[in-house]
Design an enzyme around this catalytic site. Structure first.
Site, PDB file in Angstrom:
ATOM      1  N   GLY A 157       8.810  -2.116   3.462  1.00 48.27           N
ATOM      2  CA  GLY A 157       8.159  -1.978   4.757  1.00 48.27           C
ATOM      3  C   GLY A 157       8.880  -1.026   5.704  1.00 48.27           C
ATOM      4  O   GLY A 157       9.727  -0.230   5.318  1.00 48.27           O
ATOM      5  N   ILE A 158       8.537  -1.133   6.980  1.00 49.93           N
ATOM      6  CA  ILE A 158       9.103  -0.259   8.007  1.00 49.93           C
ATOM      7  C   ILE A 158      10.609  -0.455   8.130  1.00 49.93           C
ATOM      8  O   ILE A 158      11.378   0.498   8.236  1.00 49.93           O
ATOM      9  CB  ILE A 158       8.425  -0.518   9.369  1.00 49.93           C
ATOM     10  N   LYS A 187      20.419   2.738  11.149  1.00 53.43           N
ATOM     11  CA  LYS A 187      21.842   2.386  11.195  1.00 53.43           C
ATOM     12  C   LYS A 187      22.685   3.397  10.431  1.00 53.43           C
ATOM     13  O   LYS A 187      23.841   3.651  10.789  1.00 53.43           O
ATOM     14  CB  LYS A 187      22.058   0.970  10.632  1.00 53.43           C
ATOM     15  N   GLY A 223       7.101   0.602  22.512  1.00 53.61           N
ATOM     16  CA  GLY A 223       6.765  -0.654  21.858  1.00 53.61           C
ATOM     17  C   GLY A 223       5.965  -0.458  20.584  1.00 53.61           C
ATOM     18  O   GLY A 223       5.659   0.667  20.181  1.00 53.61           O
ATOM     19  N   HIS A 242      43.896 -14.239  15.538  1.00 56.56           N
ATOM     20  CA  HIS A 242      44.510 -13.219  16.395  1.00 56.56           C
ATOM     21  C   HIS A 242      45.205 -12.183  15.519  1.00 56.56           C
ATOM     22  O   HIS A 242      45.855 -12.537  14.541  1.00 56.56           O
ATOM     23  CB  HIS A 242      45.542 -13.869  17.322  1.00 56.56           C
ATOM     24  N   ARG A 287       0.800  -1.224   0.000  1.00 59.10           N
ATOM     25  CA  ARG A 287       0.000   0.000   0.000  1.00 59.10           C
ATOM     26  C   ARG A 287       0.834   1.276   0.000  1.00 59.10           C
ATOM     27  O   ARG A 287       0.310   2.364  -0.186  1.00 59.10           O
ATOM     28  CB  ARG A 287      -0.920   0.021   1.211  1.00 59.10           C
TER      29      ARG A 287
END
Length: 481
Positions: free
Chosen positions: A40-41, A51, A286, A460, A35
């Site tokens: 999406g979110i 980020k 939330g 290492h 839509r």
């Protein structure tokens, strides 16, 4: 063009578009209904653009401490809020276009509009009532839009939206959700953040890096309440060292609005109330599933606390109807939605050896400074289950790479079942732990024991060496501490 499909997915967030791709890979005729804009979110207003903002904050933090690295900057490093936001939106736009490419590549039809379930196996798509927010995300002028569509299998992947508290509803000006917090047109001088989950604490961290006076108010006894208490406590100390003000076991009971400021009434558990006046308040208490206006009631779909009830394979109580991702309940994470969608579609396709998702092995990451990451049981939950455990810890200040990076504040904590040696939990705070955690996720998926981890060679010098040292510490064998 036929309006009949094998699978129709409502929603093109991470869960929706990944499920659509997997369905197409399995040879199913697939369509996805959207839509607003693809991704999406998560892609447009959550995971990715936040980020990008936090990366700008990280660079600024490093620049402001350049002297500690033997570097001198000529002039003062400052943040241009418009350019910081523009970069974030540009990252989002780039990935949004990538999803469109993936839909075409996999021959997935994109239906533009708002979907509503009319009867089992059928949806009606109406006009797009939700406006396109971003000019760089225009709705393509495609042939698929309003109309009736049928499918043997319909998957609801409509995601979630910010939860609002009565009397403290976001207004887009003085009280923000993450939508407004992600696109500020100016940098406030002061801010109250209501809630210290991942969303709240990430924005608190970002704005503090930008020089904002930030106060976080959390109802529970610890910030980031889902995390291990020891990790949460460590993170709080580091955040407070950066200048964040944190009030726990408290709630914002009332907000008074001024012309260009708010006054938050903060009530502690003992009933005392203090007032904090700030330029803006972020409501981060939330999210809730987008279950409204889908026709769920018409079909008698079972819901619980604002989410659709499903089994381990995404099935609802209505044959042929499924749900995945945030709308299907916690944990509300993009990577959970993606994997849940793959499980759902592979079960629909009849693939063998499809198993329900083990939610105990879903990692969680919070990208504040310092970062926090975890998987599995916390120490408290392991004890509450009656398990006998071994706990290992290792601090960043004993790791050569962390010291060389100037990032020597952090810790790694591992939890093992004392009887079997199985790794049942891992918790981290510090630089790059959101990248490190996946090593323990893989180990847990393979049901790795402490013996196997002890005999794994870690390179290492790396931060990852601390993972092994934490394991060794749980068994009294730590080498570099």
């Amino acid at each position: 063009m036929s309006n009949a499909y094998d699978v129709i997915i409502i929603g093109s967030g991470p869960g929706g578009y990944v499920t659509a791709i997997r369905a197409a890979q399995l040879g199913l005729k697939t369509a996805i209904v959207e839509r607003e804009h693809l991704g999406g979110i998560c892609l447009n207003w959550g995971c990715i653009p936040t980020k990008a903002l936090l990366r700008s904050a990280e660079i600024l933090d490093h620049a402001n401490h350049a002297k500690s690295y033997g570097l001198t900057l000529n002039g003062t490093m400052t943040a241009d809020v418009k350019e910081v936001v523009a970069r974030s939106r540009g990252v989002s736009a780039r990935l949004n276009g990538g999803i469109g490419f993936l839909m075409k590549k996999n021959k997935i039809d994109v239906i533009w509009g708002e979907a509503k379930l009319s009867k089992p196996g059928e949806i009606v798509v109406g006009k797009m009532t939700k406006p396109v927010v971003e000019p760089q995300h225009p709705v393509p002028k495609g042939v698929l839009g309003e109309g009736t569509y049928t499918a043997k299998h319909i998957i609801v992947a409509t995601g979630a939206r910010p939860r609002a508290l009565p009397g403290i509803e976001p207004d887009g000006k003085l009280i923000w959700t993450y939508f407004e917090a992600m696109k500020p047109d100016f940098m406030p001088k002061s801010m109250v953040v209501m809630g210290s989950g991942a969303i709240g604490i990430e924005f608190a961290s970002f704005y503090r890096s930008m020089g904002v006076d930030v106060t976080v108010v959390e109802l529970m006894a610890n910030i980031m309440p889902v995390e291990d208490v020891e990790i949460s406590t460590f993170a709080r100390k580091q955040l407070e060292k950066r200048g964040l003000k944190i009030i726990t076991e408290a709630k914002v009971s009332k907000v008074e609005k001024g012309a260009n400021s708010i006054t938050a009434h903060v009530e502690t558990k003992d009933g005392k109330v203090q007032t904090i006046t700030a330029d803006r308040l972020i409501s981060a208490v939330g999210v809730q599933g987008n279950i409204e206006n889908l026709g769920l009631e018409t079909l008698g779909v079972k819901t619980d606390r604002g989410c659709i009830v499903i089994d381990g394979y995404g099935k609802t109580n209505v044959p042929g109807l499924y749900a995945i991702g945030d709308v299907a309940g916690p944990p509300m994470l993009a990577h959970k939605a993606e994997h849940e969608g793959v499980i759902c579609i592979e079960k629909i396709a009849g693939l063998p050896n499809v198993h329900p998702m083990d939610k105990a092995k879903i990692p969680g990451c919070t990208y504040c400074n310092p970062q926090v990451a975890s998987v599995g049981l916390t120490e408290a939950k392991a004890k509450a289950e009656g398990r006998e455990i071994r706990v290992g810890r290792y601090n960043f200040n004993a790791n050569g790479k962390a010291i060389a990076l100037g990032e020597d504040q952090g810790m790694i904590k591992t939890i093992f079942d004392k009887k079997t040696g199985e790794l049942i939990g891992a918790h981290m705070v510090g630089a790059e732990v959101t990248e490190l955690i996946q090593g323990f996720v893989v180990a847990m998926n393979l049901e790795t024991t402490e013996e196997e981890l002890m005999h794994t060679i870690f390179p290492h010098p790396t931060l990852s060496e601390m993972m092994k040292e934490s394991v060794l510490d749980a068994y009294g064998r730590v080498l570099n501490a």
